[in-house]
Design a protein around this motif. Structure first.
Motif, PDB file in Angstrom:
ATOM      1  N   ARG A  37      10.341 -12.355 -15.557  1.00  0.00           N
ATOM      2  CA  ARG A  37      10.446 -13.066 -16.837  1.00  0.00           C
ATOM      3  C   ARG A  37       9.431 -14.206 -16.944  1.00  0.00           C
ATOM      4  N   CYS A  38       8.450 -14.241 -16.049  1.00  0.00           N
ATOM      5  CA  CYS A  38       7.397 -15.256 -16.092  1.00  0.00           C
ATOM      6  C   CYS A  38       6.653 -15.127 -17.419  1.00  0.00           C
ATOM      7  N   GLY A  39       6.668 -16.171 -18.211  1.00  0.00           N
ATOM      8  CA  GLY A  39       6.029 -16.136 -19.524  1.00  0.00           C
ATOM      9  C   GLY A  39       6.969 -15.794 -20.651  1.00  0.00           C
ATOM     10  N   MET A  40       8.250 -15.630 -20.364  1.00  0.00           N
ATOM     11  CA  MET A  40       9.203 -15.244 -21.403  1.00  0.00           C
ATOM     12  C   MET A  40      10.171 -16.377 -21.748  1.00  0.00           C
ATOM     13  N   GLY A  41       9.939 -17.555 -21.220  1.00  0.00           N
ATOM     14  CA  GLY A  41      10.812 -18.695 -21.487  1.00  0.00           C
ATOM     15  C   GLY A  41      10.480 -19.352 -22.817  1.00  0.00           C
ATOM     16  N   GLN A  42      10.985 -20.555 -22.993  1.00  0.00           N
ATOM     17  CA  GLN A  42      10.805 -21.259 -24.258  1.00  0.00           C
ATOM     18  C   GLN A  42       9.343 -21.496 -24.612  1.00  0.00           C
ATOM     19  N   CYS A  43       8.508 -21.750 -23.620  1.00  0.00           N
ATOM     20  CA  CYS A  43       7.094 -22.039 -23.925  1.00  0.00           C
ATOM     21  C   CYS A  43       6.284 -20.769 -24.159  1.00  0.00           C
ATOM     22  N   GLN A  44       6.875 -19.601 -23.897  1.00  0.00           N
ATOM     23  CA  GLN A  44       6.216 -18.308 -24.095  1.00  0.00           C
ATOM     24  C   GLN A  44       4.888 -18.199 -23.360  1.00  0.00           C
ATOM     25  N   GLY A  45       4.841 -18.779 -22.159  1.00  0.00           N
ATOM     26  CA  GLY A  45       3.674 -18.612 -21.312  1.00  0.00           C
ATOM     27  C   GLY A  45       2.588 -19.656 -21.456  1.00  0.00           C
ATOM     28  N   ARG A  46       2.776 -20.639 -22.318  1.00  0.00           N
ATOM     29  CA  ARG A  46       1.725 -21.643 -22.475  1.00  0.00           C
ATOM     30  C   ARG A  46       1.454 -22.384 -21.171  1.00  0.00           C
ATOM     31  N   THR A  47       2.464 -22.542 -20.333  1.00  0.00           N
ATOM     32  CA  THR A  47       2.298 -23.249 -19.070  1.00  0.00           C
ATOM     33  C   THR A  47       1.893 -22.303 -17.947  1.00  0.00           C
ATOM     34  N   CYS A  48       2.554 -21.185 -17.819  1.00  0.00           N
ATOM     35  CA  CYS A  48       2.383 -20.324 -16.642  1.00  0.00           C
ATOM     36  C   CYS A  48       1.337 -19.227 -16.809  1.00  0.00           C
ATOM     37  N   ARG A  49       0.941 -18.917 -18.008  1.00  0.00           N
ATOM     38  CA  ARG A  49       0.000 -17.809 -18.221  1.00  0.00           C
ATOM     39  C   ARG A  49      -1.278 -17.976 -17.405  1.00  0.00           C
ATOM     40  N   SER A  50      -1.892 -19.151 -17.467  1.00  0.00           N
ATOM     41  CA  SER A  50      -3.157 -19.356 -16.750  1.00  0.00           C
ATOM     42  C   SER A  50      -2.942 -19.376 -15.235  1.00  0.00           C
ATOM     43  N   LEU A  51      -1.784 -19.891 -14.781  1.00  0.00           N
ATOM     44  CA  LEU A  51      -1.495 -19.899 -13.346  1.00  0.00           C
ATOM     45  C   LEU A  51      -1.303 -18.483 -12.818  1.00  0.00           C
ATOM     46  N   LEU A  52      -0.549 -17.680 -13.549  1.00  0.00           N
ATOM     47  CA  LEU A  52      -0.335 -16.286 -13.144  1.00  0.00           C
ATOM     48  C   LEU A  52      -1.654 -15.514 -13.170  1.00  0.00           C
ATOM     49  N   LEU A  53      -2.436 -15.729 -14.182  1.00  0.00           N
ATOM     50  CA  LEU A  53      -3.733 -15.071 -14.303  1.00  0.00           C
ATOM     51  C   LEU A  53      -4.628 -15.427 -13.114  1.00  0.00           C
ATOM     52  N   ALA A  54      -4.646 -16.692 -12.738  1.00  0.00           N
ATOM     53  CA  ALA A  54      -5.471 -17.138 -11.605  1.00  0.00           C
ATOM     54  C   ALA A  54      -5.007 -16.495 -10.304  1.00  0.00           C
ATOM     55  N   GLU A  55      -3.707 -16.413 -10.102  1.00  0.00           N
ATOM     56  CA  GLU A  55      -3.186 -15.792  -8.877  1.00  0.00           C
ATOM     57  C   GLU A  55      -3.502 -14.303  -8.818  1.00  0.00           C
ATOM     58  N   LEU A  56      -3.369 -13.615  -9.941  1.00  0.00           N
ATOM     59  CA  LEU A  56      -3.699 -12.189  -9.978  1.00  0.00           C
ATOM     60  C   LEU A  56      -5.189 -11.962  -9.721  1.00  0.00           C
ATOM     61  N   ALA A  57      -6.027 -12.803 -10.319  1.00  0.00           N
ATOM     62  CA  ALA A  57      -7.472 -12.666 -10.129  1.00  0.00           C
ATOM     63  C   ALA A  57      -7.840 -12.891  -8.670  1.00  0.00           C
ATOM     64  N   LYS A  58      -7.235 -13.890  -8.058  1.00  0.00           N
ATOM     65  CA  LYS A  58      -7.508 -14.188  -6.654  1.00  0.00           C
ATOM     66  C   LYS A  58      -7.056 -13.039  -5.751  1.00  0.00           C
ATOM     67  N   ALA A  59      -5.867 -12.530  -5.998  1.00  0.00           N
ATOM     68  CA  ALA A  59      -5.309 -11.475  -5.147  1.00  0.00           C
ATOM     69  C   ALA A  59      -6.042 -10.150  -5.290  1.00  0.00           C
ATOM     70  N   THR A  60      -6.504  -9.858  -6.495  1.00  0.00           N
ATOM     71  CA  THR A  60      -7.178  -8.580  -6.736  1.00  0.00           C
ATOM     72  C   THR A  60      -8.699  -8.687  -6.671  1.00  0.00           C
ATOM     73  N   LYS A  61      -9.181  -9.902  -6.395  1.00  0.00           N
ATOM     74  CA  LYS A  61     -10.630 -10.162  -6.331  1.00  0.00           C
ATOM     75  C   LYS A  61     -11.315  -9.689  -7.618  1.00  0.00           C
ATOM     76  N   THR A  62     -10.695 -10.078  -8.727  1.00  0.00           N
ATOM     77  CA  THR A  62     -11.165  -9.688 -10.053  1.00  0.00           C
ATOM     78  C   THR A  62     -11.490 -10.938 -10.856  1.00  0.00           C
ATOM     79  N   ASN A  63     -12.424 -10.824 -11.762  1.00  0.00           N
ATOM     80  CA  ASN A  63     -12.706 -11.919 -12.686  1.00  0.00           C
ATOM     81  C   ASN A  63     -11.513 -12.059 -13.632  1.00  0.00           C
ATOM     82  N   PRO A  64     -10.993 -13.273 -13.837  1.00  0.00           N
ATOM     83  CA  PRO A  64      -9.843 -13.447 -14.739  1.00  0.00           C
ATOM     84  C   PRO A  64     -10.068 -12.864 -16.142  1.00  0.00           C
ATOM     85  N   ALA A  65     -11.302 -12.870 -16.594  1.00  0.00           N
ATOM     86  CA  ALA A  65     -11.611 -12.325 -17.923  1.00  0.00           C
ATOM     87  C   ALA A  65     -11.395 -10.809 -17.984  1.00  0.00           C
ATOM     88  N   ASP A  66     -11.391 -10.158 -16.826  1.00  0.00           N
ATOM     89  CA  ASP A  66     -11.217  -8.708 -16.778  1.00  0.00           C
ATOM     90  C   ASP A  66      -9.758  -8.278 -16.662  1.00  0.00           C
TER      91      ASP A  66
END
Length: 94
Positions: A37-66
């Motif tokens: 449910r990350c990103g499904m709370g009251q803020c609808q991801g305004r706080t966690c979206r960029s953090l989750l994106l950064a972690e996924l990019a780091k783990a998958t060795k992918t550019n966040p834009a991709d």
């Protein structure tokens, strides 16, 4: 970041939980959003979206834009039951 760091404050999702899911093979924002449910709370991801994106990019060795981001909806506004039932014409004045 430390593993107990909160990524999603609204849904109380930690970095440790995100890392564990990534290790299990969940590597898209949609998958992690559905499981935690990350990103499904009251803020609808305004706080966690960029953090989750950064972690996924780091783990998958992918550019966040991709990385495909999920659909985020604007927060809902509370309305009075009288407005729904037709007893109030202008909710702002009640």
């Amino acid at each position: 970041m430390k593993s107990k760091t909160i990524i999603c404050r609204c849904e109380d999702v930690t970095l440790e939980e995100i890392e564990a899911l990534i290790e299990k093979g969940y590597t898209t924002m949609d998958e992690i959003k559905r499981i935690t449910r990350c990103g499904m709370g009251q803020c609808q991801g305004r706080t966690c979206r960029s953090l989750l994106l950064a972690e996924l990019a780091k783990a998958t060795k992918t550019n966040p834009a991709d990385i495909k981001i999920t659909t985020f909806r604007p927060p809902a506004k509370n309305i009075k039951m009288a407005a729904i039932l037709g007893g109030v014409e202008n909710e702002e004045n009640s």
